[in-house]
Design an enzyme around this catalytic site. Structure first.
Site, PDB file in Angstrom:
ATOM      1  N   LYS A 111       0.773  -1.159   0.003  1.00 50.33           N
ATOM      2  CA  LYS A 111      -0.051   0.009  -0.102  1.00 50.33           C
ATOM      3  C   LYS A 111       0.801   1.135  -0.093  1.00 50.33           C
ATOM      4  O   LYS A 111       0.637   2.198  -0.511  1.00 50.33           O
ATOM      5  CB  LYS A 111      -0.928   0.090   1.208  1.00 50.33           C
ATOM      6  CG  LYS A 111      -2.142  -0.974   0.840  1.00 50.33           C
ATOM      7  CD  LYS A 111      -3.349  -0.761   1.979  1.00 50.33           C
ATOM      8  CE  LYS A 111      -4.213  -1.927   1.936  1.00 50.33           C
ATOM      9  NZ  LYS A 111      -4.823  -2.390   3.201  1.00 50.33           N
ATOM     10  N   LYS A 194      -8.097 -14.368 -11.030  1.00 53.20           N
ATOM     11  CA  LYS A 194      -9.318 -14.444 -10.159  1.00 53.20           C
ATOM     12  C   LYS A 194     -10.345 -13.102 -10.736  1.00 53.20           C
ATOM     13  O   LYS A 194      -9.763 -12.057 -11.015  1.00 53.20           O
ATOM     14  CB  LYS A 194      -9.154 -14.475  -8.911  1.00 53.20           C
ATOM     15  CG  LYS A 194      -8.343 -13.547  -8.096  1.00 53.20           C
ATOM     16  CD  LYS A 194      -8.304 -13.794  -6.646  1.00 53.20           C
ATOM     17  CE  LYS A 194      -7.852 -12.516  -6.140  1.00 53.20           C
ATOM     18  NZ  LYS A 194      -7.809 -12.420  -4.603  1.00 53.20           N
ATOM     19  N   LYS A 197     -12.351  -6.658  -7.874  1.00 56.89           N
ATOM     20  CA  LYS A 197     -12.792  -5.335  -8.462  1.00 56.89           C
ATOM     21  C   LYS A 197     -11.878  -4.573  -9.120  1.00 56.89           C
ATOM     22  O   LYS A 197     -11.893  -3.875 -10.065  1.00 56.89           O
ATOM     23  CB  LYS A 197     -13.190  -4.541  -7.196  1.00 56.89           C
ATOM     24  CG  LYS A 197     -13.774  -3.278  -7.178  1.00 56.89           C
ATOM     25  CD  LYS A 197     -14.232  -2.554  -6.138  1.00 56.89           C
ATOM     26  CE  LYS A 197     -14.671  -1.158  -6.072  1.00 56.89           C
ATOM     27  NZ  LYS A 197     -15.892  -0.862  -6.921  1.00 56.89           N
TER      28      LYS A 197
END
Ligand code: TRP
Length: 329
Positions: A111, A194, A197
């Site tokens: 992040k 996979k 979003k």
């Protein structure tokens, strides 16, 4: 009956990966365990969402959870920020979390790389907040995906550290909830990987029929097998994996046979897949629309949920405060 807890960040709508990967299992699990399901809105503040969008996202996820079958009569469903006890435990546990170990957390490193302009302290201590969510209810089991395993490990470490430091068995060490054969990995329709979003390849529970059909018909395929019983390339395998999830075994077998005899028509396969996805999701979509419009009901669910959650949280916090030496005068 185990105490099982799961949190989700309100990042928008839920897709088939969320539904078949977790949510559908939760609807069974809730009758066999004492379940806490919550929306991790405090965690989301790390990315500074806009207040209006933020509330809408929380409300959406709540409606989708309920539409998918989470039952507020048996499970405790709540919003994280409605439970101030979590924040207090977070402060206490922060004193036991060391800068070095937090900086080494893979999710933090990732992040920090992605949001180099917003590496706030909340991002660094994200795992401590998550540990507080879990430990405040003394959860025994937490269903986690691969990306959250490290956070669960860290939760165990903090629980042990607290118990050792203060010489009191306040927190049990949670383990991963294992869905066994019920655990399905849902692929995207873009040829590999996979459904997610951020991958932009999701079919959402709130998608209407037209959107679902369009997305499925656009799925990546190839020019078809030229020899009987050829191995399937990944994009085709992915379509079959989805078909396995939503269709009957007869239907799946029918298309497998067609593939193996080189008679498969991908247009037909996709049409079947779209039909069967619609069968599962359109009734959920209906309920999402109803629930989203019923703010009063949503409010009632989370208010009642927070009363139950705070009761359990307060009991744990009482023990934790006592252990660290906060004494009444
Ligand atoms: N960190 C989790 C995620 O990103 C969400 C979460 C917050 C959570 N607190 C939790 C999950 C406690 C399980 C238990 O998906």
């Amino acid at each position: 009956m185990d105490i099982v807890l799961s949190g989700i960040r309100p990042t928008g709508e839920l897709h088939l990966g969320n539904y078949f990967g977790a949510l559908r299992n939760f609807t069974k699990m809730q009758y066999e365990n004492r379940c806490y399901f919550f929306i991790a809105d405090l965690h989301s503040l790390t990315t500074h969402p806009k207040p209006d969008d933020f509330h809408a996202n929380v409300s959406n996820v709540l409606a989708e959870y309920l539409a998918a079958g989470l039952d507020p009569e048996v499970a405790t469903i709540f919003v994280q920020s409605d439970i101030p006890e979590v924040s207090e435990l977070y402060v206490i546990l922060n004193m036991l979390a060391y800068k070095g170990e937090l900086e080494r957390t893979p999710s933090f490193k990732e992040k920090a790389r992605k949001h180099a302009d917003n590496i706030n302290a909340g991002l660094l201590t994200y795992p401590v907040l998550m540990a507080s969510d879990i430990l405040i209810h003394r959860a025994a089991k937490v269903p986690v995906g691969k990306d959250q395993e490290q956070h669960l490990e860290f939760t165990r470490l903090l629980a042990r550290r607290f118990n050792n430091m203060y010489g009191a068995e306040v927190f049990p060490e949670p383990t991963a909830y294992n869905f066994g054969n019920d655990l399905v990995k849902v692929p995207g329709l873009d040829g590999g990987g996979k459904m997610g979003k951020s991958e932009g390849n999701g079919i959402y529970l709130s998608d209407d029929e037209k959107t679902i059909r369009k997305k499925v018909m656009r799925a990546v395929t190839d020019s078809g097998p030229t020899e009987p019983n050829s191995p399937m390339p990944e994009p085709i395998q992915n379509i079959f994996t989805l078909l396995d999830i939503v269709s009957t075994s007869d239907t799946v077998q029918h298309f497998r046979d067609k593939y193996n005899s080189c008679e498969i028509r991908y247009g037909e396969l996709k049409k079947q897949l779209a039909d069967d996805i619609c069968k599962v999701t359109l009734p959920i979509r209906e309920r999402i629309l109803e629930l989203t419009a019923d703010k009063e009901y949503l409010g009632k669910v989370v208010r009642e949920g927070s009363v139950k959650a705070r009761e359990s949280a307060a009991a744990t916090l009482y023990e934790a405060r006592k252990a660290v030496g906060f004494r009444p005068f």
